[in-house]
Scaffold this motif. Structure first.
Motif, PDB file in Angstrom:
ATOM      1  N   ALA A  38       0.884  -1.138   0.016  1.00  0.00           N
ATOM      2  CA  ALA A  38       0.067   0.083   0.028  1.00  0.00           C
ATOM      3  C   ALA A  38       0.911   1.174  -0.027  1.00  0.00           C
ATOM      4  O   ALA A  38       1.431   1.523   0.910  1.00  0.00           O
ATOM      5  CB  ALA A  38      -0.772  -0.005   1.030  1.00  0.00           C
ATOM      6  N   ARG A  43       0.275   4.334   0.347  1.00  0.00           N
ATOM      7  CA  ARG A  43      -0.127   5.307   1.249  1.00  0.00           C
ATOM      8  C   ARG A  43       0.368   4.929   2.552  1.00  0.00           C
ATOM      9  O   ARG A  43       0.782   5.822   3.371  1.00  0.00           O
ATOM     10  CB  ARG A  43      -1.557   5.548   1.139  1.00  0.00           C
ATOM     11  CG  ARG A  43      -2.089   6.687   2.045  1.00  0.00           C
ATOM     12  CD  ARG A  43      -3.535   6.824   2.056  1.00  0.00           C
ATOM     13  NE  ARG A  43      -4.067   7.819   2.985  1.00  0.00           N
ATOM     14  CZ  ARG A  43      -5.126   7.634   3.635  1.00  0.00           C
ATOM     15  NH1 ARG A  43      -5.565   6.439   3.851  1.00  0.00           N
ATOM     16  NH2 ARG A  43      -5.430   8.952   4.501  1.00  0.00           N
ATOM     17  N   LEU A  44       0.513   3.803   2.884  1.00  0.00           N
ATOM     18  CA  LEU A  44       1.006   3.662   4.155  1.00  0.00           C
ATOM     19  C   LEU A  44       2.492   3.739   4.373  1.00  0.00           C
ATOM     20  O   LEU A  44       2.934   3.832   5.614  1.00  0.00           O
ATOM     21  CB  LEU A  44       0.830   1.963   4.588  1.00  0.00           C
ATOM     22  CG  LEU A  44      -0.736   1.584   4.433  1.00  0.00           C
ATOM     23  CD1 LEU A  44      -0.967   0.179   4.876  1.00  0.00           C
ATOM     24  CD2 LEU A  44      -1.664   2.736   5.565  1.00  0.00           C
ATOM     25  N   ALA A  95      -6.674  -1.866   7.306  1.00  0.00           N
ATOM     26  CA  ALA A  95      -7.720  -0.799   6.958  1.00  0.00           C
ATOM     27  C   ALA A  95      -7.718   0.216   8.240  1.00  0.00           C
ATOM     28  O   ALA A  95      -7.843   1.433   8.197  1.00  0.00           O
ATOM     29  CB  ALA A  95      -9.136  -1.312   7.087  1.00  0.00           C
ATOM     30  N   HIS A 155      -5.007   2.753   7.470  1.00  0.00           N
ATOM     31  CA  HIS A 155      -5.323   3.934   6.597  1.00  0.00           C
ATOM     32  C   HIS A 155      -6.386   4.796   7.570  1.00  0.00           C
ATOM     33  O   HIS A 155      -6.264   6.036   7.211  1.00  0.00           O
ATOM     34  CB  HIS A 155      -6.352   3.250   5.515  1.00  0.00           C
ATOM     35  CG  HIS A 155      -5.367   2.648   4.510  1.00  0.00           C
ATOM     36  ND1 HIS A 155      -4.722   3.259   3.547  1.00  0.00           N
ATOM     37  CD2 HIS A 155      -5.150   1.209   4.300  1.00  0.00           C
ATOM     38  CE1 HIS A 155      -3.929   2.424   2.484  1.00  0.00           C
ATOM     39  NE2 HIS A 155      -4.176   1.165   3.117  1.00  0.00           N
ATOM     40  N   ASP A 183      -6.080   8.839   7.771  1.00  0.00           N
ATOM     41  CA  ASP A 183      -7.503   9.681   7.409  1.00  0.00           C
ATOM     42  C   ASP A 183      -7.750  10.860   8.606  1.00  0.00           C
ATOM     43  O   ASP A 183      -8.140  12.013   8.294  1.00  0.00           O
ATOM     44  CB  ASP A 183      -8.690   9.071   7.223  1.00  0.00           C
ATOM     45  CG  ASP A 183      -8.620   7.904   6.130  1.00  0.00           C
ATOM     46  OD1 ASP A 183      -7.876   8.205   5.134  1.00  0.00           O
ATOM     47  OD2 ASP A 183      -9.269   6.986   6.014  1.00  0.00           O
TER      48      ASP A 183
END
Length: 421
Positions: free
Chosen positions: A122, A124-125, A184, A187, A191
């Motif tokens: 991922a 973004r991670l 999740a 993420h 957020d």
């Protein structure tokens, strides 16, 4: 809580400029090292650094005084210890070291590579702060008490509790869903975050992450406490094999000793208690390993005073430290001034401060809380006069870096000597 400074956790590609030279931190998901990887670390420590491998409280390792960062990264990449240049600092995964071999409700080691792969997959991670910690506890309670950010805790062979910010959320998930739920949640942390390094720093962060996950908590909650059940000595497996748990003095493993451990050619786990476990041995080879490694300084005695003592980097590694606390802590152990936990209470009637009797070697000073409590004084001692019972952490300054969780006596260096809290 919003941080004003960016996360500065070191890695392999971004070294920390310590007072004694550049420091590299190598992530070991689940604490696992193959023998060849440990050999590479030992050679790097000896040839590029100060000759020691430091074990960390997250089951990772550090190398100090790294004078050739490019050579280090090349060696580690070749050994599989730097699988991602973008995600290297976020691979902070701790797991119950004995899981799948001795005790526990569910083998969590199988989740480690799946979670690690998911993190790296991922893009973004990679933005996660280097301090975010993933925890995998097989139900024995050794890992969930470390106050991680995102984790699971086995409640049975086929069920996990979702743990956020070190607390049971009441959510129960299957082993098949565990990794995806943790990813999740990671993420969700991104957020919600606005510069925070840890989930507990986000306002109402746990509840808000649960909303993002769309899962419903049940009524039951597990309570987690800080465990100090370090796996030391002869550890019989459920299948008849043996593991050996060894403490490392103040978490600093000499490169030469590491080479001997690598030569055993069995998997090694670095634990969050700055110790290691050599796994999957037959009984006779295990006996020979102890005979060789114990004289080299590894500790196989669960009653050793070395297990009671931890310390920050101190001088010369840290410019903020008031003294070389590691040398002073080692001298306390070697001279018999680290007492067993049962010796913690002084005889009734002694004058004491912080549980330690005053005597002629101490200087009574007004401490920093005297403005609100004028009667309070502190005891300042020379290093050679410090005698403390039970778990203790020696710190070079008030920051108390590396302090373990749970009950512990603080031995804090000041400009004039040590204060015992």
């Amino acid at each position: 809580m919003t941080r004003t400074n960016p996360d500065s956790c070191p890695g392999v590609l971004r070294l920390h400029q310590a007072a004694d030279g550049p420091l590299a931190r190598i992530r070991l998901p689940g604490g696992r090292l193959e023998p060849g990887q440990l050999q590479v670390l030992a050679q790097a420590a000896a040839e590029l650094g100060d000759g020691n491998i430091e074990l960390t409280s997250r089951g990772n390792v550090q190398l100090r005084q790294m004078h050739d960062a490019a050579a280090l990264s090349e060696r580690l990449a070749g050994a599989g210890l730097l699988p991602s240049r973008t995600h290297e600092r976020v691979r902070n995964i701790v797991a119950s070291p004995l899981s799948g071999r001795i005790g526990g409700l569910s083998d969590v080691h199988g989740l480690v590579p799946v979670l690690d792969t998911g993190l790296q997959a991922a893009a973004r991670l990679a933005e996660l702060p280097g301090r975010v910690l993933f925890t995998l506890d097989d139900g024995r309670g050794d890992i969930s008490g470390l106050a991680g950010d995102i984790g699971v805790h086995a409640t049975g062979a086929d069920e996990f509790a979702l743990v956020l910010a070190g607390r049971d959320t009441g959510i129960r998930i299957s082993p098949a869903d565990a990794v995806q739920v943790m990813l999740a949640a990671a993420h969700g942390f991104l957020d919600l975050g606005s510069g925070q390094w840890r989930l507990h720093e986000v306002d109402d962060g746990v509840r808000r992450v649960i909303e993002i996950l769309g899962l419903s908590p049940g009524p039951d909650r597990l309570e987690f406490g800080a465990a100090q059940d370090i796996p030391i000595g002869w550890l019989d497996h459920d299948n008849g094999l043996v593991s050996l748990g060894a403490a490392v003095r103040l978490g600093s493993l000499p490169a030469r000793t590491a080479e001997f451990i690598a030569a055993i050619e069995h998997p090694i786990f670095i634990t969050p208690w700055r110790s290691l476990v050599i796994t999957d041995l037959e009984e006779w080879p295990a006996e020979q390993v102890v005979r060789v490694l114990a004289p080299m300084g590894l500790i196989f005695d669960a009653n050793s005073p070395w297990l009671q003592v931890s310390a920050c980097a101190g001088r010369p590694g840290c410019a903020k430290s008031n003294t070389d606390v590691r040398a002073d802590a080692a001298a306390a152990v070697e001279s018999g001034r680290v007492l067993s936990p049962t010796a913690a209470n002084p005889p009734a009637g002694d004058t004491e401060i912080g549980g330690h009797p005053l005597d002629s070697t101490a200087t009574n000073l007004v401490d920093s809380d005297a403005a609100t409590d004028p009667a309070r004084t502190v005891e300042i001692r020379n290093a050679e006069d410090v005698t403390v019972a039970g778990r203790q952490h020696w710190s070079g300054c008030e920051r108390r870096c590396g302090r373990p969780r749970g009950p512990v006596t603080d031995v804090v260096a000041t400009e004039n000597g040590y204060r015992i809290d």
